[in-house]
Motif scaffolding. Structure first.
Motif, mmCIF file in Angstrom:
data_model
loop_
_atom_site.group_PDB
_atom_site.id
_atom_site.type_symbol
_atom_site.label_atom_id
_atom_site.label_comp_id
_atom_site.label_asym_id
_atom_site.label_seq_id
_atom_site.Cartn_x
_atom_site.Cartn_y
_atom_site.Cartn_z
ATOM 1 N N ALA A 229 0.858 -1.187 0.000
ATOM 2 C CA ALA A 229 0.000 0.000 0.000
ATOM 3 C C ALA A 229 0.892 1.234 0.000
ATOM 4 O O ALA A 229 2.034 1.192 0.475
ATOM 5 C CB ALA A 229 -0.928 0.000 1.218
ATOM 6 N N SER A 230 0.384 2.341 -0.539
ATOM 7 C CA SER A 230 1.188 3.555 -0.643
ATOM 8 C C SER A 230 0.340 4.781 -0.321
ATOM 9 O O SER A 230 -0.884 4.758 -0.397
ATOM 10 C CB SER A 230 1.790 3.697 -2.051
ATOM 11 N N ASP A 231 1.023 5.863 0.024
ATOM 12 C CA ASP A 231 0.363 7.126 0.345
ATOM 13 C C ASP A 231 1.411 8.228 0.259
ATOM 14 O O ASP A 231 2.626 7.953 0.237
ATOM 15 C CB ASP A 231 -0.255 7.063 1.747
ATOM 16 N N THR A 232 0.970 9.459 0.206
ATOM 17 C CA THR A 232 1.867 10.611 0.216
ATOM 18 C C THR A 232 1.435 11.543 1.330
ATOM 19 O O THR A 232 0.280 11.987 1.364
ATOM 20 C CB THR A 232 1.852 11.351 -1.130
ATOM 21 N N VAL A 233 2.342 11.836 2.250
ATOM 22 C CA VAL A 233 2.059 12.687 3.394
ATOM 23 C C VAL A 233 3.183 13.702 3.539
ATOM 24 O O VAL A 233 4.360 13.330 3.558
ATOM 25 C CB VAL A 233 1.927 11.857 4.692
ATOM 26 N N ALA A 234 2.786 14.985 3.604
ATOM 27 C CA ALA A 234 3.761 16.063 3.784
ATOM 28 C C ALA A 234 4.857 16.019 2.722
ATOM 29 O O ALA A 234 6.030 16.270 3.014
ATOM 30 C CB ALA A 234 4.369 16.008 5.186
ATOM 31 N N GLY A 235 4.477 15.665 1.499
ATOM 32 C CA GLY A 235 5.433 15.617 0.403
ATOM 33 C C GLY A 235 6.351 14.416 0.417
ATOM 34 O O GLY A 235 7.306 14.365 -0.370
ATOM 35 N N VAL A 236 6.084 13.431 1.274
ATOM 36 C CA VAL A 236 6.916 12.231 1.368
ATOM 37 C C VAL A 236 6.117 11.044 0.857
ATOM 38 O O VAL A 236 4.975 10.822 1.264
ATOM 39 C CB VAL A 236 7.365 11.978 2.824
ATOM 40 N N ARG A 237 6.717 10.264 -0.026
ATOM 41 C CA ARG A 237 6.078 9.085 -0.590
ATOM 42 C C ARG A 237 6.263 7.914 0.368
ATOM 43 O O ARG A 237 7.390 7.518 0.687
ATOM 44 C CB ARG A 237 6.700 8.754 -1.953
ATOM 45 N N LEU A 238 5.152 7.334 0.850
ATOM 46 C CA LEU A 238 5.184 6.235 1.806
ATOM 47 C C LEU A 238 4.714 4.955 1.137
ATOM 48 O O LEU A 238 3.708 4.961 0.422
ATOM 49 C CB LEU A 238 4.281 6.540 3.001
ATOM 50 N N VAL A 239 5.417 3.855 1.367
ATOM 51 C CA VAL A 239 5.048 2.558 0.812
ATOM 52 C C VAL A 239 5.271 1.501 1.886
ATOM 53 O O VAL A 239 6.288 1.518 2.593
ATOM 54 C CB VAL A 239 5.868 2.193 -0.443
#
Length: 495
Positions: A229-239
């Protein structure tokens, strides 16, 4: 379908195209944003190019579609449709239709924020497209090189005495961010790389819970939760990647940007960590090390087998489909898919030792041969069974073929010592040539098919014919006789 192990062709920054001195392109309107990228080039003289654009194009036009006396309204509608279709930029050729770029077009592009490039008369649209493809090819080569180097560094890190921190450190370095391993309880076990901040850190921990299997002992149907799963928070790409060892470990990454090959690099790290955390959680790594030491010091396989987790095992031989010889990373991935980290790379074949209680299923991209379950003293015979099963599977183009277990056979009716003596006497004329014996065994197992035997042995069909003719001459027998074939097959199964 695209190969998931190969990163896609990355887009090219518009500034890289403008930097080509041989093209002489000049930006005359629109934002000078270095983040603007081009995925491909498309030439169109349609007044409304919207239906023919996919998004991300550099649209090239000589203005043939512009009617005489066209005013601001025409250009505003034209540019707005390009923007609505997701066009990345507009290249306008000033020859042969127009001597200059229309001022109203410049104003429209400026108003809608669409980069407008002036293409000089000496530069053809084909030259612009070719330059774009060249830049894409260079970017793809660089990305493939980056992925290959990352895979090698991750594999090297996994062989260190502290493999989990070493793999995380390499992954964080290759992604330019942070890599975290979450344990089955959801707490960070190890991490490497700069802290992305409290907000991104909290969001990554929540993302790890999305992919972590739930239920008793972390067990849940494989399709109940996504594997990543992935997301983008505060300009940071999270996976977040769920590790495939069934222990509830999750790999999380946080990086400021997402390059084309990052998914491939993270997937390799996830496979390695799946093996490493499986060993760490169950203590099997120490047990295997102990088993190896005892074997080297003279212990019998039957004495060390309990340290490996079972008394009866199957040998699985695998060969990748349509690829070169497997590397250690590919072999580890096959072992992870089969649920075992007892893996050996032998040339073009990977051998995996799998506990008897674990079902061996087909693995996409591999051809597998599976032996019968065997006790440690019979492992060499099981390896031969797996080898023959793999040869037949490749010859018949079957993804997986198992050695057949038969409770009672004709061979059981003959005392083993007498059967072995008969086999040695019958095959004595050819026993000094392993190539002849292997060819005869394979040819008989494939019902005398020249072509399928050639495929199984990786030789030319004429070579098979020559070897079989040589066997017939040395054995002084007629290999077309079914009784002869049956007797030879009986003998070959005893060797």
């Amino acid at each position: 379908m695209p190969d998931p192990t190969v990163p896609p062709t990355p887009p090219v920054p518009l500034d890289a195209l403008l930097a080509r001195a041989d093209l002489g392109l000049r930006r005359i309107a629109g934002p000078a944003d270095p983040a603007v990228v081009v995925h491909w080039a498309h030439t169109s003289e349609m007044a409304d190019p919207y239906p023919y654009l996919l998004g991300g194009e550099l649209l090239l036009s000589a203005g043939v579609h512009i009617p005489d006396g066209a005013g601001a309204g025409y250009f505003d509608a034209y540019v707005s449709r390009i923007v609505a279709a997701g066009g990345a930029a507009l290249g306008f050729g000033v020859a042969p239709v127009h001597d200059t770029v229309p001022g109203a077009l410049v104003e429209a592009c400026e108003m809608h924020g669409l980069p407008l490039l002036e293409v000089p008369p000496r530069t053809t649209f084909s030259a612009v497209a070719r330059a774009l493809w060249q830049l894409m090819a260079q970017a793809r080569t660089a990305e493939l090189r980056r992925v290959t180097e990352a895979q090698q560094s991750l594999a090297t890190a996994a062989a260190r005495p502290d493999p989990v921190p070493a793999v995380l450190q390499q992954l964080a370095r290759r992604l330019g961010g942070r890599a975290v391993l979450y344990g089955p309880e959801g707490t960070p076990v190890a991490g490497a790389g700069p802290d992305p901040g409290a907000e991104a850190r909290t969001a990554l921990a929540k993302l790890a819970e999305v992919v972590r299997p739930s239920g008793p002992s972390g067990q849940e149907p494989s399709d109940a939760r996504p594997s990543s799963a992935s997301d983008t928070v505060a300009g940071v790409r999270l996976v977040a990647h769920a590790l495939g060892n069934g222990e509830g470990f999750v790999l999380g990454t946080a990086a400021p940007q997402r390059d084309a090959g990052d998914h491939t690099i993270a997937s390799v790290a996830a496979v390695l960590l799946s093996l490493l955390t499986g060993e760490r959680h169950g203590g099997s790594g120490a047990d295997r090390s102990s088993a190896l030491v005892r074997l080297l010091l003279g212990a019998a396989p039957s004495e060390v087998a309990p340290l490996l987790g079972g008394d009866r095992w199957r040998v699985v031989r695998g060969r990748p489909d349509g690829r070169a010889a497997p590397d250690p990373v590919a072999a580890s991935a096959l072992g992870a898919a089969l649920g075992s980290s007892l893996v050996d790379v032998a040339g073009e074949v990977v051998r995996v030792l799998v506990p008897d209680g674990r079902t061996v299923e087909r693995v996409p991209g591999w051809t597998l041969g599976v032996s019968a379950a065997a006790a440690p003293r019979d492992w060499p015979a099981a390896d031969a069974q797996a080898s023959r099963a793999l040869a037949r599977a490749r010859a018949t183009r079957t993804p997986l073929l198992r050695h057949g277990d038969r409770p009672t056979a004709l061979t059981d009716l003959v005392p083993p010592a007498e059967a072995d003596a008969h086999a040695r006497a019958l095959l004595a004329p050819v026993e000094q040539s392993p190539a002849l014996v292997d060819t005869l065994r394979t040819w008989l197992s494939l019902h005398g098919s020249w072509d399928r035997t050639a495929v199984a042995l990786d030789v030319h069909r004429n070579t098979v014919r020559q070897r079989i003719a040589r066997c017939a001459a040395l054995l002084d027998t007629d290999l077309d006789d079914p009784d002869v074939r049956m007797e030879l097959w009986f003998a070959l199964r005893r060797t």
